[in-house]
Design a protein around this motif. Structure first.
Motif, PDB file in Angstrom:
ATOM      1  N   ALA A 101      17.389  40.250 -20.657  1.00 53.96           N
ATOM      2  CA  ALA A 101      17.218  38.860 -21.103  1.00 53.96           C
ATOM      3  C   ALA A 101      18.390  37.982 -20.681  1.00 53.96           C
ATOM      4  CB  ALA A 101      17.030  38.816 -22.618  1.00 53.96           C
ATOM      5  N   GLN A 102      19.572  38.585 -20.551  1.00 51.37           N
ATOM      6  CA  GLN A 102      20.757  37.800 -20.181  1.00 51.37           C
ATOM      7  C   GLN A 102      21.026  37.855 -18.687  1.00 51.37           C
ATOM      8  OE1 GLN A 102      23.976  39.453 -22.533  1.00 51.37           O
ATOM      9  NE2 GLN A 102      22.712  39.407 -24.360  1.00 51.37           N
ATOM     10  N   SER A 105      19.225  34.166 -13.853  1.00 51.49           N
ATOM     11  CA  SER A 105      18.565  32.931 -14.280  1.00 51.49           C
ATOM     12  C   SER A 105      17.092  33.219 -14.541  1.00 51.49           C
ATOM     13  CB  SER A 105      18.692  31.895 -13.167  1.00 51.49           C
ATOM     14  OG  SER A 105      17.926  32.300 -12.044  1.00 51.49           O
ATOM     15  N   PRO A 106      16.376  32.279 -15.158  1.00 49.47           N
ATOM     16  CA  PRO A 106      14.936  32.496 -15.334  1.00 49.47           C
ATOM     17  C   PRO A 106      14.236  32.812 -14.008  1.00 49.47           C
ATOM     18  CG  PRO A 106      15.640  30.635 -16.650  1.00 49.47           C
ATOM     19  CD  PRO A 106      16.826  31.059 -15.841  1.00 49.47           C
ATOM     20  N   THR A 108      15.523  34.270 -11.234  1.00 49.45           N
ATOM     21  CA  THR A 108      15.797  35.628 -10.735  1.00 49.45           C
ATOM     22  C   THR A 108      15.201  36.660 -11.686  1.00 49.45           C
ATOM     23  OG1 THR A 108      18.005  35.584 -11.730  1.00 49.45           O
ATOM     24  CG2 THR A 108      17.859  35.023  -9.402  1.00 49.45           C
ATOM     25  N   THR A 192      28.161  31.320 -18.267  1.00 48.44           N
ATOM     26  CA  THR A 192      26.954  31.982 -18.771  1.00 48.44           C
ATOM     27  C   THR A 192      26.202  32.700 -17.657  1.00 48.44           C
ATOM     28  OG1 THR A 192      26.774  30.329 -20.496  1.00 48.44           O
ATOM     29  CG2 THR A 192      24.784  31.578 -19.992  1.00 48.44           C
ATOM     30  N   LEU A 193      26.014  31.980 -16.549  1.00 44.72           N
ATOM     31  CA  LEU A 193      25.288  32.596 -15.435  1.00 44.72           C
ATOM     32  C   LEU A 193      26.306  33.143 -14.441  1.00 44.72           C
ATOM     33  CD1 LEU A 193      22.744  33.235 -13.874  1.00 44.72           C
ATOM     34  CD2 LEU A 193      22.763  30.928 -12.972  1.00 44.72           C
ATOM     35  N   ASP A 194      26.487  34.435 -14.471  1.00 50.20           N
ATOM     36  CA  ASP A 194      27.498  35.041 -13.603  1.00 50.20           C
ATOM     37  C   ASP A 194      27.247  36.546 -13.575  1.00 50.20           C
ATOM     38  OD1 ASP A 194      29.729  35.358 -12.012  1.00 50.20           O
ATOM     39  OD2 ASP A 194      31.184  35.137 -13.625  1.00 50.20           O
ATOM     40  N   LEU A 195      27.730  37.176 -12.530  1.00 48.59           N
ATOM     41  CA  LEU A 195      27.758  38.637 -12.538  1.00 48.59           C
ATOM     42  C   LEU A 195      28.838  39.046 -13.521  1.00 48.59           C
ATOM     43  CD1 LEU A 195      27.578  39.207  -8.680  1.00 48.59           C
ATOM     44  CD2 LEU A 195      25.701  39.279 -10.316  1.00 48.59           C
TER      45      LEU A 195
ATOM     46  N   LYS B 711      32.726  29.570  -9.533  1.00 47.35           N
ATOM     47  CA  LYS B 711      31.940  29.315 -10.746  1.00 47.35           C
ATOM     48  C   LYS B 711      32.023  27.883 -11.244  1.00 47.35           C
ATOM     49  CE  LYS B 711      28.891  31.573 -11.975  1.00 47.35           C
ATOM     50  NZ  LYS B 711      27.862  31.983 -11.057  1.00 47.35           N
ATOM     51  N   ASP B 717      27.265  26.201 -20.735  1.00 44.05           N
ATOM     52  CA  ASP B 717      28.721  26.241 -20.895  1.00 44.05           C
ATOM     53  C   ASP B 717      29.284  24.888 -21.286  1.00 44.05           C
ATOM     54  OD1 ASP B 717      28.742  28.927 -19.882  1.00 44.05           O
ATOM     55  OD2 ASP B 717      28.448  28.068 -17.896  1.00 44.05           O
TER      56      ASP B 717
ATOM     57  N   PRO C  59       8.638  29.886 -12.556  1.00 40.67           N
ATOM     58  CA  PRO C  59       9.559  29.389 -11.526  1.00 40.67           C
ATOM     59  C   PRO C  59      10.138  30.533 -10.693  1.00 40.67           C
ATOM     60  CG  PRO C  59      10.638  29.372 -13.673  1.00 40.67           C
ATOM     61  CD  PRO C  59       9.214  29.802 -13.908  1.00 40.67           C
ATOM     62  N   LEU C  61      12.365  31.341  -6.729  1.00 47.49           N
ATOM     63  CA  LEU C  61      13.227  30.754  -5.707  1.00 47.49           C
ATOM     64  C   LEU C  61      12.556  30.908  -4.352  1.00 47.49           C
ATOM     65  CD1 LEU C  61      16.341  32.465  -7.199  1.00 47.49           C
ATOM     66  CD2 LEU C  61      15.911  30.004  -7.245  1.00 47.49           C
ATOM     67  N   LYS C 112      11.625  23.226 -13.185  1.00 53.35           N
ATOM     68  CA  LYS C 112      12.173  24.158 -14.167  1.00 53.35           C
ATOM     69  C   LYS C 112      11.897  23.654 -15.576  1.00 53.35           C
ATOM     70  CE  LYS C 112      14.805  27.836 -14.739  1.00 53.35           C
ATOM     71  NZ  LYS C 112      16.176  27.671 -14.329  1.00 53.35           N
ATOM     72  N   ARG C 130      19.687  27.201 -21.962  1.00 49.24           N
ATOM     73  CA  ARG C 130      19.517  28.549 -21.384  1.00 49.24           C
ATOM     74  C   ARG C 130      18.453  28.525 -20.290  1.00 49.24           C
ATOM     75  NH1 ARG C 130      23.104  32.615 -23.356  1.00 49.24           N
ATOM     76  NH2 ARG C 130      21.891  33.881 -21.904  1.00 49.24           N
ATOM     77  N   GLU C 133      19.621  27.208 -16.913  1.00 50.13           N
ATOM     78  CA  GLU C 133      20.555  28.041 -16.135  1.00 50.13           C
ATOM     79  C   GLU C 133      19.873  28.449 -14.832  1.00 50.13           C
ATOM     80  OE1 GLU C 133      23.663  28.783 -16.496  1.00 50.13           O
ATOM     81  OE2 GLU C 133      24.056  28.118 -18.542  1.00 50.13           O
ATOM     82  N   GLY C 134      20.627  28.427 -13.785  1.00 52.20           N
ATOM     83  CA  GLY C 134      20.050  28.777 -12.484  1.00 52.20           C
ATOM     84  C   GLY C 134      19.679  27.550 -11.671  1.00 52.20           C
TER      85      GLY C 134
END
Lengths: 288, 780, 170
Positions: A101-102, A105-106, A108, A192-195, B711, B717, C59, C61, C112, C130, C133-134
């Motif tokens: 879930a984390q 991104s939605p 990916t 938040t969005l990161d490896l 980043k 954030d 959505p 890519l 999105k 949330r 994001e992306g």
């Protein structure tokens, strides 16, 4: 150097037996693609594969099946989004649910898969960490039929797995969990969005306040995601309290061998690894 | 001032619909018959090297390839991608030492991704395949990543024009002792009761505009060079291209496409020279270049990083008696805006507080990093980080509240601005500080956070900024606007001011409509066409609304004057006894007597002689208003920013809670755009101080030229954002407006750094302030 | 060059194309079909500018999707949202809130947002953040974009037939 233009390649056939044959024939020159979120990025960066087997074209690889009392089986084309939306995964395999879930991104999550995450064998893979804690098995299909590899034996070294070039990973399965088993996953990221710069997952088999058995996994601190066996031994058979957690925190930092990269430093990863494991155990305990 | 009917209204932006439907045309969206694709082949594996062999022959044989161009196949003229040299006098340019050290293709690679040659092909795919066939050999040279390395006596010289690799320092003739400031700093410092001093590192931040650079160029059948580009400054690029290719300006046309974000990344030229050089090699064929994201990162300019040493002396009551500062920036491989940022970094320092004495030294040394150029704030973010932190350190030692200190010591109306001798005409910073502190609960939170326990520590910090509204008096300030009235009494406003997405064209349309007294829908802005528009120095220095708006206002007033003259004749009444409303001009004392504007404009255009008399009916001649506007002043805006955050002292992680900006806007012409500029600025500012930095390996190769490894703060954030627009109209700005393009980025940097200081009691001297650095500092 | 005949729908229109296997959906949409409302931002799945919706509300890519794998799929780009000259409520909200600056992220951002609201018609602010994001925006700090999604959520609820019926009962 990257490019918008991918190198040329051919797609392999869609029948799984046929595909396995072709993989054998083109050993070393063929790549398997699930969601494409890793492979196509790599190809844009110059990675070449003359043949690509798209699992998206093979039917019936997207499923989440619960075999009660035995296994939870997740197909190779099941997306992270599907795992994140599964009630069973959320309730019984919390660590995996959190890691899916984390994850990314939605978009990916709609494309990437749990199995793909394991196959990529990145030391910071979020699902890798969860599946390692949950004692998963990878099911591989090859010329000799099916075989299953315990996740403990699956990653050989950095970005290398036990999958043979002519095998396809078709499924990951997790042993059934009873009501007294709990798990949790946490990643530390820059944004938040990161490896993950660091991630950890635990599975605890509890008996009241006492921990009967534990699996502790930590990522981004070694060439592959690793188990912290000394930490597991520390809590096995003990009550999880401030004191044991303190000891666990200390032992973790002696078991890791992190490096510097753009996401963090070796020093930081080592210092913080114990804190993260402590926190993820505390979180898992809340789920009992 | 009479009541405003259009200025200040929250109208939808004029370009919103075309953007929300995906119909806005960016450079890479252009499709033309026979269009070819151009690719710049770059050196990816070395940051410093000489090219010892270049063989283009194999690449030329790849199917679909039209031409392959090496350094010998294009003009040998060099250029400076920046534009400062066009905005100063000849003497000033010589004194500053601005140089043109960029070739179109190079044989001395000075940074990773320096361009080696170009391929023109029928498709991007053919160009990519051909690029793999280019044979190039390099002789590696030592790599210098900091000024400290490249200034060493035995270092390889980047250009014979800059001995010692010193690209720039404040020149002695204008800056005695190579310093900017006033008073005797050494003497003043001796009298200080408290002295704070430190060396800070400020990061190499990337603009990260979402549209990667893209161009189409065409050398047409009339011998004209056409370039479609999202540059921030079409007219200066026209000048630069004309100079580079030795063409009269009448043979160079710049078409500005929709700009997908600028932030300084498109200040001047990026790959216009390469695109045009390719187009000139294939006359009659349009050539498109679209950068990859990675290419955008390493082959276009970034913010200047460097070491910033600063020392401040204070009296017991807080009086800042002296500031001594020295910023050494890492220039990257080419000179570009070498003189600009090294100066302004000190100028923003000078313009901020009432120091007794100031000495600022600024210099810049070549390095093998990606060249540095303009980036939103232009030196101001660099200054904010050390300055605001040192003030809070001093306040801590002196026992003075940081907000109280700033209220007492900030510069105000009548004080020298960033350019000594140039006074501030307006300043609402005290009100900004007071209202901001009130709104965020400053006093209560500071008190509360001084007695925290546990691993989660909250902190709240404040910082201020002053900036600019336009480039004067340092640089030329000039915008030309013409306003043509159509026969139906609608207006065509022709100018070259750019809208980088910030809403400038909406604000300019509002100013035009307000001034003309026309409804919005009767006003059209014609922009982005260098053939049609007069001179303009482009979108930079936060100038478009303030200077461009002033120019539009003046041109529209010229139109109005002409209308009143004609109405005066028509009504037989002196113009000063007339008034205009609802597009009618009437006699003040006798409103029944009036003339419709449309009657005037129609007669101006469709003017046929009276058959009986042979005389014209009414006044012939299409009305054209004109302004060649040199603004009378510069009215810098101020702001106060408050950041609240929480530090996890076990991990060093920072959670942003709120960022409040109280902003001295003068007047908000289009309030949503002002808010948008501030919100967006905060995103860049908090990124600068917390997460954003370009890293290099020892070979000088960039380690994070993508959004995975570099980043930006994401939507989750970002903290709660609050804006307070303080409107005290400025005497010079159009309708009292001051600027807001760059400023939002600046004070969140100091405010967040000070909030971290407030939370953990330690200052971090190296930006970005990462958890790694915080934890290290706490452990110490 | 290996090509596959592929049939898919874009904004309800059917296309059958002979597509080289290595071509991404982004390239096919932009370069072959001139659908330049889909943007290239990074080519590596990091920025979301190339986002399209697949089969209604999912959505993905387009820069990391092989076009030949889209056989039979229904793709929506931002150009497909407008109906008979009327903007989609999400587009309307972006305009009204001033959530658009340079506009380059906007097509992906709007799509999105549509997907967020399809999945959850009344998201919390956290859900929205949330969900976004992306998709990178470098202009707005996301503030007005979040407000636009909230505004669209309210507008969609008001116009939804189910809600109207329920409202009628009350």
């Amino acid at each position: 150097m990257s490019s918008r233009i991918l190198p040329e390649f051919e797609l392999l056939p869609h029948d799984i037996d046929e595909a396995v044959k072709m993989l054998g024939l083109h050993q070393g020159k063929a790549s398997i693609m699930a969601g494409g979120t890793d492979l196509l990025v790599m190809m844009g960066d110059g990675f070449r594969a003359d043949y690509v087997l798209s699992l998206g074209n093979i039917p019936d690889l997207a499923y989440i099946i619960e075999e009660s009392g035995k296994w939870l089986r997740i197909g190779a084309m099941t997306t992270l989004a599907e795992v994140a939306e599964s009630k069973v995964v959320q309730e019984k395999y919390t660590a995996l649910w959190q890691s899916a879930a984390q994850n990314g991104s939605p978009q990916t999550r709609n494309m990437g898969t749990v199995v793909g995450n394991l196959l990529r064998a990145s030391p910071s893979g979020d699902c890798c960490c969860a599946v390692l804690a949950l004692d998963g098995w990878v099911v591989l299909e090859g010329p000799q039929g099916r075989r299953e590899v315990a996740i403990d034996d699956f990653w050989l070294e950095y970005r290398a797995t036990a999958r043979r070039p002519d095998e396809i990973a078709v499924e990951v399965k997790l042993p059934d969990v009873k009501g007294n088993t709990t798990s949790a996953f946490r990643a530390m990221t820059r944004t938040t969005l990161d490896l993950a710069k660091l991630n950890a997952a635990v599975r605890l088999d509890m008996s009241g306040k006492q921990c009967e058995n534990a699996r502790v996994a930590i990522g981004a601190v070694a060439p592959t995601t690793i188990r912290v066996r000394k930490a597991e031994e520390l809590i096995r058979g003990k009550e999880i309290n401030e004191e044991t957690l303190e000891e666990v925190g200390k032992v973790v930092s002696t078991e890791v061998s992190p490096i510097d990269d753009v996401r963090s430093t070796a020093e930081y990863r080592r210092t913080i690894s114990g804190v993260l494991v402590k926190r993820v155990i505390e979180e898992a305990c809340k789920g009992v | 001032m009479s009541e405003l009917s259009i200025v200040g209204k929250r109208i939808p932006k004029i370009d919103a619909r075309e953007k929300v439907t995906g119909r806005a045309v960016y450079a890479a969206d252009i499709r033309m018959p026979g269009m070819l694709y151009g690719k710049v082949v770059r050196c990816w594996n070395y940051a410093h090297a000489t090219v010892t062999k270049l063989d283009l022959s194999e690449a030329a044989k790849v199917p679909g390839v039209i031409k392959v161009l090496g350094p010998q196949d294009v003009t040998s003229n060099t250029y400076n991608s920046g534009v400062l040299d066009l905005m100063v006098s000849d003497e000033m340019r010589k004194m500053l030492g601005d140089i043109e050290d960029q070739p179109i293709f190079t044989d001395h690679v000075k940074h990773q991704a320096d361009g080696i040659c170009g391929i023109i092909a029928e498709t991007e795919e053919a160009a990519e395949r051909a690029a793999e066939k280019i044979i190039v050999e390099y002789e590696p040279l030592p790599v210098y990543l900091t000024a400290e390395e490249s200034m060493k006596p035995d270092a390889v010289q980047f250009t014979p024009l800059k001995p010692g690799n010193k690209a720039f320092e404040l020149p002695e003739p204008a800056f005695p002792g190579n310093a900017y400031g006033w008073g005797d700093v050494d003497e003043a410092m001796k009298k200080a009761d408290v002295v704070v001093e430190d060396a800070f590192y400020v990061p190499k931040q990337k603009q990260c505009q979402m549209e990667p650079h893209a161009y189409v160029a065409l050398y047409d059948d009339r011998g004209r060079l056409n370039c479609w580009t999202s540059t921030q400054m079409p007219k200066l690029v026209q000048t630069k291209l004309a100079r580079l290719f030795e063409l009269p300006m009448s043979r160079v046309k710049v078409n500005q496409t929709t700009v997908g974000g600028g932030f300084g990344a498109r200040l001047g030229m990026v790959a216009e020279p390469q695109a045009c050089a390719m187009a000139m090699a294939v006359p009659g064929k349009p050539v498109m270049i679209q950068y990859l994201r990675e290419e955008d990162w390493v082959a276009s300019e970034s913010r200047h990083p460097g070491m910033y040493w600063m020392k401040m002396g204070f009296k017991k009551d807080g009086m800042p008696v002296a500031v001594d500062a020295h910023f050494t920036s890492y220039k990257g491989g080419y000179y570009t805006q070498g003189s600009g940022v090294a100066f302004t970094t000190g100028a923003w320092l000078a313009g901020m507080y009432k120091y007794g004495a100031l000495r600022y030294r600024g210099d810049s040394y070549y390095t093998n990093q990606v060249p540095c150029g303009a980036y939103r704030g232009y030196g101001n973010p660099q200054t904010n980080f050390p300055l605001e932190q040192l003030i809070d350190r001093a306040c801590n030692e002196l026992g003075i509240d940081p907000v109280d200190w700033r209220i007492k010591w900030h510069k105000d109306v009548g004080d020298d601005g960033w350019c000594i001798g140039f006074k501030y005409p307006s300043c609402a910073l005290t009100e900004c500080l007071e209202r901001g502190a009130q709104a965020i609960g400053w006093k209560e939170k500071r008190a509360k956070y001084s007695t925290q326990t546990g691993s989660k520590r909250r902190g709240i910090g404040v910082a201020c900024m002053n900036h600019t509204s336009g480039a004067m008096p340092m640089l030329l300030e000039h915008t030309v606007v013409s306003v043509r009235l159509n026969e139906d009494a609608s207006a065509e406003v022709i100018l070259s001011c750019s809208d980088l997405g910030c809403g400038a064209h909406t604000a300019l349309t509002q100013i035009a409509a307000e001034t003309l007294g026309f409804p919005l829908e009767d006003v059209h802005l014609l922009t982005g066409n260098s053939d049609a528009s007069g001179f303009d120095i482009g979108a930079h220095a936060s100038r478009t609304t303030y200077v461009g708006g002033g120019a539009v206002k003046q041109a529209c007033e010229d139109v109005k004057r002409q209308l009143f003259e004609r109405a005066s004749k028509h009504l037989g009444t002196p113009a000063d006894q007339l008034e205009m409303k609802d597009k009618r001009i009437f006699i003040k004392n006798d409103p029944q007597q009036s003339v419709d504007i449309k009657t005037i404009t129609t007669l101006g255009v469709i003017n046929l002689p009276d058959p009986a008399t042979g005389q014209p009916v009414g006044e012939p001649g299409q009305i054209l208003g004109y302004a060649s506007y040199f603004p009378p002043h510069n009215s810098p805006p101020f702001s106060a920013c408050f950041v609240e955050l929480e530090v996890d002292t076990e991990t060093g992680e920072v959670k942003l809670l709120e960022c409040l900006t109280a902003y001295d806007i003068g007047r908000a012409i289009h309030p949503p755009s002002v808010e948008g500029q501030l919100d967006g600025g905060v995103h860049h500012g908090l990124g600068n101080v917390l997460t954003e930095e370009t890293y290099y390996d020892k070979k000088g190769l960039c380690l994070n030229s993508n959004f995975t490894d570099y980043k930006l703060l994401g939507p989750s954030d970002m903290p709660k954002l609050t804006n307070i627009l303080v409107e005290q109209p400025d005497p010079y700005g159009p309708y009292g407006a001051k600027s807001c393009g760059e400023e939002g980025i600046v004070p969140p940097i100091g405010a967040a750094a000070n909030a971290v200081y407030n939370a953990i009691g330690v200052q971090i001297k190296e930006a970005p302030i990462t958890p790694e650095k915080i934890l290290k500092a706490i452990k110490k | 060059m290996k090509t596959h005949s592929t049939t898919f729908f874009v904004n309800n229109k059917e296309y059958t194309l002979d597509i080289p296997v290595h071509r991404t959906l982004l390239q096919v949409l932009r370069d072959d079909l001139s659908m330049t409302d889909v943007k290239y931002g990074c080519g590596a799945g990091e920025c979301g500018a190339c986002t399209v919706l697949v089969d209604g509300d999912r959505p993905i890519l387009s820069c990391l999707t092989l076009a030949v794998l889209m056989n039979g799929r229904k793709i929506t780009t931002v150009a497909g949202l407008e109906k008979e000259g009327e903007l989609h409520p999400v587009q309307e909200a972006f305009v009204e809130e001033g959530a658009i600056q340079c506009g380059y992220c906007t097509p992906g951002m709007v799509l999105k947002s549509v997907s967020i609201l399809e999945k959850n018609p009344s998201p919390t602010e956290k859900d929205i953040r949330r969900g976004l994001e992306g998709n990178i925006c470098r202009c707005t700090g996301y503030e007005k974009i979040v407000k636009a999604v909230q505004r669209a959520s309210i507008a969609l609820a008001a116009s939804s037939p189910v809600k109207q019926k329920e409202g009628g009962k009350v």
